[in-house]
Design a protein around this motif. Structure first.
Motif, mmCIF file in Angstrom:
data_model
loop_
_atom_site.group_PDB
_atom_site.id
_atom_site.type_symbol
_atom_site.label_atom_id
_atom_site.label_comp_id
_atom_site.label_asym_id
_atom_site.label_seq_id
_atom_site.Cartn_x
_atom_site.Cartn_y
_atom_site.Cartn_z
ATOM 1 N N GLU A 1 0.828 -1.200 0.000
ATOM 2 C CA GLU A 1 0.000 0.000 0.000
ATOM 3 C C GLU A 1 0.868 1.259 0.000
ATOM 4 O O GLU A 1 1.975 1.259 0.539
ATOM 5 N N LEU A 2 0.327 2.318 -0.572
ATOM 6 C CA LEU A 2 1.052 3.583 -0.663
ATOM 7 C C LEU A 2 1.493 4.073 0.719
ATOM 8 O O LEU A 2 2.629 4.504 0.898
ATOM 9 N N HIS A 3 0.603 3.986 1.703
ATOM 10 C CA HIS A 3 0.954 4.443 3.054
ATOM 11 C C HIS A 3 2.096 3.613 3.639
ATOM 12 O O HIS A 3 2.967 4.143 4.322
ATOM 13 N N ASP A 4 2.092 2.320 3.364
ATOM 14 C CA ASP A 4 3.185 1.466 3.842
ATOM 15 C C ASP A 4 4.511 1.845 3.189
ATOM 16 O O ASP A 4 5.563 1.845 3.845
ATOM 17 N N ALA B 1 5.261 4.939 -7.033
ATOM 18 C CA ALA B 1 3.996 4.360 -6.574
ATOM 19 C C ALA B 1 2.906 5.427 -6.492
ATOM 20 O O ALA B 1 1.753 5.175 -6.843
ATOM 21 N N LEU B 2 3.266 6.629 -6.043
ATOM 22 C CA LEU B 2 2.302 7.731 -5.981
ATOM 23 C C LEU B 2 1.828 8.095 -7.384
ATOM 24 O O LEU B 2 0.639 8.309 -7.619
ATOM 25 N N ARG B 3 2.743 8.143 -8.341
ATOM 26 C CA ARG B 3 2.388 8.426 -9.727
ATOM 27 C C ARG B 3 1.448 7.359 -10.275
ATOM 28 O O ARG B 3 0.419 7.676 -10.889
ATOM 29 N N LYS B 4 1.759 6.101 -10.037
ATOM 30 C CA LYS B 4 0.895 5.011 -10.501
ATOM 31 C C LYS B 4 -0.474 5.079 -9.837
ATOM 32 O O LYS B 4 -1.502 4.813 -10.477
ATOM 33 N N ASP B 5 -0.496 5.438 -8.564
ATOM 34 C CA ASP B 5 -1.758 5.589 -7.843
ATOM 35 C C ASP B 5 -2.620 6.648 -8.515
ATOM 36 O O ASP B 5 -3.819 6.463 -8.711
ATOM 37 N N ARG B 6 -2.002 7.755 -8.893
ATOM 38 C CA ARG B 6 -2.735 8.835 -9.568
ATOM 39 C C ARG B 6 -3.200 8.402 -10.950
ATOM 40 O O ARG B 6 -4.336 8.681 -11.347
ATOM 41 N N GLU B 7 -2.353 7.706 -11.699
ATOM 42 C CA GLU B 7 -2.747 7.214 -13.025
ATOM 43 C C GLU B 7 -3.940 6.269 -12.935
ATOM 44 O O GLU B 7 -4.883 6.366 -13.723
ATOM 45 N N GLY C 1 -9.942 6.959 -5.743
ATOM 46 C CA GLY C 1 -8.654 6.572 -5.173
ATOM 47 C C GLY C 1 -8.249 7.388 -3.964
ATOM 48 O O GLY C 1 -7.128 7.289 -3.482
ATOM 49 N N GLY C 2 -9.154 8.241 -3.475
ATOM 50 C CA GLY C 2 -8.871 9.014 -2.277
ATOM 51 C C GLY C 2 -8.139 10.325 -2.515
ATOM 52 O O GLY C 2 -7.666 10.950 -1.577
ATOM 53 N N TRP C 3 -8.059 10.767 -3.756
ATOM 54 C CA TRP C 3 -7.383 12.027 -4.070
ATOM 55 C C TRP C 3 -8.307 13.192 -3.766
ATOM 56 O O TRP C 3 -9.366 13.335 -4.368
ATOM 57 N N GLU C 4 -7.904 14.024 -2.836
ATOM 58 C CA GLU C 4 -8.644 15.241 -2.503
ATOM 59 C C GLU C 4 -8.275 16.379 -3.444
ATOM 60 O O GLU C 4 -9.054 17.288 -3.668
ATOM 61 N N ASN C 5 -7.062 16.339 -3.978
ATOM 62 C CA ASN C 5 -6.508 17.450 -4.753
ATOM 63 C C ASN C 5 -6.048 16.937 -6.108
ATOM 64 O O ASN C 5 -5.034 16.254 -6.203
ATOM 65 N N VAL C 6 -6.800 17.283 -7.148
ATOM 66 C CA VAL C 6 -6.563 16.682 -8.460
ATOM 67 C C VAL C 6 -5.927 17.639 -9.473
ATOM 68 O O VAL C 6 -5.670 17.237 -10.594
#
Length: 96
Positions: A2-5, A22-28, A47-52
């Motif tokens: 997971e990203l947080h891990d 990983a953050l980039r892939k999460d956004r993609e 995906g939990g993004w507050e700021n897009v």
């Protein structure tokens, strides 16, 4: 993982770059999911993004840094600069 891990494991250049990728892939993944089925404009994306936008992302990350002393009030005192900056980027995703 997971990203947080991944964020928790950042301690040097290589682990920082692993986190950033990983953050980039999460956004993609989030962008693709939002194209298929858009979320409400009044809350986070699927995906939990507050700021897009880059503007809101950087505004939120810098607001977090200013309000916490760059994480000093959140147990990041003594953390590596790599971990602090990874946290800065992660908070750009979720901080309101």
């Amino acid at each position: 993982m997971e990203l947080h891990d991944l964020l928790e494991s950042v301690s040097d250049e290589q682990s920082f770059l692993t986190f950033v990728n990983a953050l980039r892939k999460d956004r993609e993944t989030d962008v693709a999911a939002e194209k298929a089925l858009p979320s409400s404009p009044y809350g986070p994306t699927q995906g939990g993004w507050e700021n897009v936008t880059i503007e809101s992302f950087l505004e939120s990350a810098s607001s977090w840094a200013e309000s916490t002393g760059f994480g000093e009030s959140q147990n990041l005192r003594g953390a590596s600069p790599w971990r602090k900056f990874a946290t800065f980027l992660y908070l750009g995703k979720i901080y309101e």
